[in-house]
Design an enzyme around this catalytic site. Structure first.
Site, PDB file in Angstrom:
ATOM      1  N   GLU A 121       0.834  -1.208   0.000  1.00 14.76           N
ATOM      2  CA  GLU A 121       0.000   0.000   0.000  1.00 14.76           C
ATOM      3  C   GLU A 121       0.868   1.257   0.000  1.00 14.76           C
ATOM      4  O   GLU A 121       0.558   2.240  -0.668  1.00 14.76           O
ATOM      5  CB  GLU A 121      -0.971   0.001   1.189  1.00 14.76           C
ATOM      6  N   ASP A 176       3.643  -4.620  -5.399  1.00 13.97           N
ATOM      7  CA  ASP A 176       4.085  -5.918  -4.863  1.00 13.97           C
ATOM      8  C   ASP A 176       5.611  -5.961  -4.744  1.00 13.97           C
ATOM      9  O   ASP A 176       6.157  -6.413  -3.736  1.00 13.97           O
ATOM     10  CB  ASP A 176       3.646  -7.066  -5.792  1.00 13.97           C
TER      11      ASP A 176
END
Ligand SMILES: [Zn+2]
Length: 684
Positions: free
Chosen positions: A521, A585
């Protein structure tokens, strides 16, 4: 009603944002087993971690966990979601049977009304009869604006376009009005436009479904077939005018502040003033027309299609949107097309599950108050805050040490990171639902009143300052998000459990699980989309042009890498559509690994210490991969390749570990093996 592209979520919902799941089944609610973090039984020791790490970490889990009949995708996320849903169901059932507070009475009644399938079966299409009559009374295209405004409560964004509030991306303190393309039923514009055998077949199956819906409301075979033809024609025109998904991710391409008086140049045959007055939008002089090309197509529909064709389109969407909650024939038809045909799900989802989801959607911050009291201990929040602090520190160090970034941009990146805000668990202040009327014997009425309540709540924000404390997800949700306009990271209580987070486990497991999620995030603030926003949430170029060029080159490597992955025969991932998520990621794992190292150093522990036969770094990577163990139907893999900005679990795992040197070291891989390629991509 914030469009999804404004927030970068961790994964898309299991329903792929299509129509709701289907109908009643006799399956009695049973408590699902709690998912495990770091699951030794999931590992396939016959696989070589350096060749296919996903198979190694998840092979046995995938073999032993086929997709249940009422799902089209089944992974660790779903295990936890199902468990949270069951726990939520317990609260709803209790409230429906013996409410202890006005709030419990409200959500208990909503749930009870939803569960009353006998009443729904008795009523048939009666609950939507007045809506259909209203459309029938429409006898001049000039009335379309008034009709659409009145239909807001039961059609929401499902016809033609969507209107709502949004943060001004050039002045993030302000809420402005915005309008977006919408109005399609198939998952993407390509489903209408691609000329190949598979899409042609889906279109013909869709046409059969639409025809069937018209027959269910009593139209003759001939009439139903003609109406279905009109629906397809109109949706195809709208699809042609729709902006492709890749472009929707680019903030510059969806920002077109337009004076209200100029809307008529985009769609001259639509009475904008009547529409804006009708939806009770606060007075505005201008709004963001995110997808201007779409509104030209919208006008072509009004101009070129007959009044009857437009009425057919409106009638279909009125029934289609309500179908999952009408009598059994409607529910079954809707299920057969959207779940079975399109997604390969063989069985209908139990009604208690569907009603739990519906109630969470309508009254999530009501039932969520009780849910977190039972399921989210204060200690979990404290621990999570410590983890987030460790990740922030690691990202700060990462920014400091990036070889390709120059000092000017670095300073700005640090300022953006400093300005990050975080929300953990649930809202500080809960929403007030007291004005939402819920009746125990009126499912469709509840649904329509709830949609109208949401629309009013959303439009009411226009012209007001932004409420930074507001949440975009309900507490039991198994997901997380970054919102670039608020520059904040958000972790609902639902995700702060195994397999993501398990306080009984060692730090390697938790940094590989929730640690990577936090890092993911945070990295969204610096992916191809997020990096265009500054620390205050405004779209503003804060990069030097040389650094931007270097960044684009770095991310191009990921576009190529993921664009070569094939989730199902004949299909490749879209490297541009998935770029933001893949960057998140890859950055997430880098900084989570750094944060693990410094946490262990503080505790005087070593990564080389073994638990269960695995070193700390091995445990970190296995825990990371096991979050993504999943099985999907081929149909879901195909839809996801078109619409999901997230890569599937296999490539989220293998694509990421290939790019981090520490992985190859942890498992003793040799350069040139698939998980340790010579040309790794590295952005953050
Ligand atoms: Zn994400």
């Amino acid at each position: 009603m914030q469009p999804i592209h404004f927030a970068s979520v961790l994964l898309l919902g299991t329903s792929l944002a299509l129509a709701q799941n289907a109908t009643s089944s006799s399956t009695a609610p049973t408590e699902p087993k709690a998912p495990k973090s770091f699951d030794l039984t999931a590992i396939d020791k016959t696989a070589d971690p350096c060749t296919d790490f996903y198979q190694y970490a998840c092979g046995n889990w995938r073999k032993n966990n086929p997709i249940p009949g009422d799902q089209s995708r089944w992974g660790r996320f779903n295990e936890l979601s199902e468990r949270n849903r069951y726990l939520l169901y317990l609260d709803l059932k209790k409230a429906a049977d013996s409410p202890q507070s006005p709030l419990q009475k409200q959500y208990g009644d909503f749930y009870a009304a939803c569960m009353n399938s006998d009443l729904a079966d008795q009523l048939g299409d009666k609950p939507i009869e007045p809506l259909l009559k209203h459309i029938d009374s429409f006898n001049d295209k000039k009335q379309l604006a008034g009709l659409l405004a009145a239909a807001q409560s039961h059609l929401g964004s499902s016809v033609f376009f969507n209107i709502g509030s949004e943060q001004d991306q050039k002045d993030s303190t302000q809420q402005i009005a915005g309008t977006y393309q919408s109005g399609l039923s198939l998952p993407d514009r390509d489903y209408y436009l691609e000329d190949n055998e598979r899409m042609t077949k889906i279109r013909s199956q869709y046409k059969e479904y639409v025809t069937g819906i018209f027959k269910l409301i009593g139209d003759s075979d001939d009439k139903a077939a003609a109406e279905a033809k009109s629906v397809l024609e109109i949706e195809t025109l709208l699809a042609k005018g729709s902006t492709p998904r890749v472009d929707l991710r680019d903030p510059d391409k969806v920002y077109h502040i337009t004076a209200v008086s100029d809307l008529k140049t985009l769609a001259p045959d639509f009475d904008w003033n009547a529409y804006l007055t009708g939806v009770h939008i606060p007075t505005v002089k201008s709004l963001n027309v995110a997808t201007p090309g779409f509104f030209k197509s919208f006008n072509e529909v009004i101009d070129g299609q007959s009044l009857d064709a437009i009425k057919s389109y409106l009638r279909f969407h009125t029934v289609n949107r309500s179908a999952p909650w009408l009598s059994k024939p409607f529910v079954d038809a809707n299920f057969d097309f959207f779940q079975k045909t399109l997604q390969g799900q063989p069985e209908q989802t139990a009604r208690w599950k569907r009603c739990t989801r519906l109630t969470d959607g309508a009254l999530g911050e009501a039932v969520g108050q009780d849910w977190v009291k039972e399921n989210f201990p204060p200690a979990a929040k404290d621990n999570m805050e410590k983890l987030v602090a460790a990740l922030r520190k690691a990202l700060a160090e990462d920014i400091q040490s990036l070889p390709w970034m120059t000092a000017d941009t670095r300073k700005q990146a640090e300022a953006k990171l400093d300005a990050f805000r975080q929300k953990i668990g649930y809202p500080e202040k809960w929403r007030d639902y007291s004005k939402l009327e819920v009746k125990r014997d009126d499912l469709l009425g509840n649904l329509h009143r709830s949609q109208a309540f949401e629309a009013d709540y959303d439009l009411d924000k226009i012209g007001k300052p932004v409420d930074e404390k507001e949440w975009g997800m309900t507490p039991p949700t198994v997901n997380a998000y970054y919102n670039p306009s608020q520059n904040d990271i958000n972790f609902p209580a639902g995700i702060l459990q195994p397999p993501f987070y398990d306080f009984s486990k060692d730090p390697a497991v938790n940094f590989g699980g929730i640690g990577v999620v936090i890092g993911h995030e945070m990295t969204h603030g610096f992916d191809d989309e997020g990096s265009k926003y500054d620390g205050q949430g405004n779209v503003k170029e804060w990069w030097t042009s040389a650094d931007r060029t270097a960044f684009d080159k770095k991310t191009d490597c990921e576009v190529q890498e993921y664009g070569n992955f094939s989730p199902v025969e004949g299909v490749k991932l879209n490297g541009k559509l998935t770029l933001g998520e893949n960057t998140a990621d890859n950055g997430g794992i880098q900084i989570a690994y750094k944060a693990l190292l410094s946490t262990l150093a503080q505790q005087g522990k070593s990564l080389d210490d073994k638990i269960d036969g695995y070193t700390g770094s091995q445990r970190f990577f296995i825990a990371f991969a096991q979050v993504w163990c999943e099985n999907r139907t081929d149909q879901v893999s195909r839809i996801a390749a078109k619409v999901d900005p997230h890569s599937p679990g296999r490539f989220r795992t293998n694509g990421t570990v290939q790019n981090i040197d520490e992985f190859g070291k942890a498992f003793g891989c040799r350069q040139g093996q698939p998980m340790m390629p010579a040309s790794a991509c590295r952005v953050w």
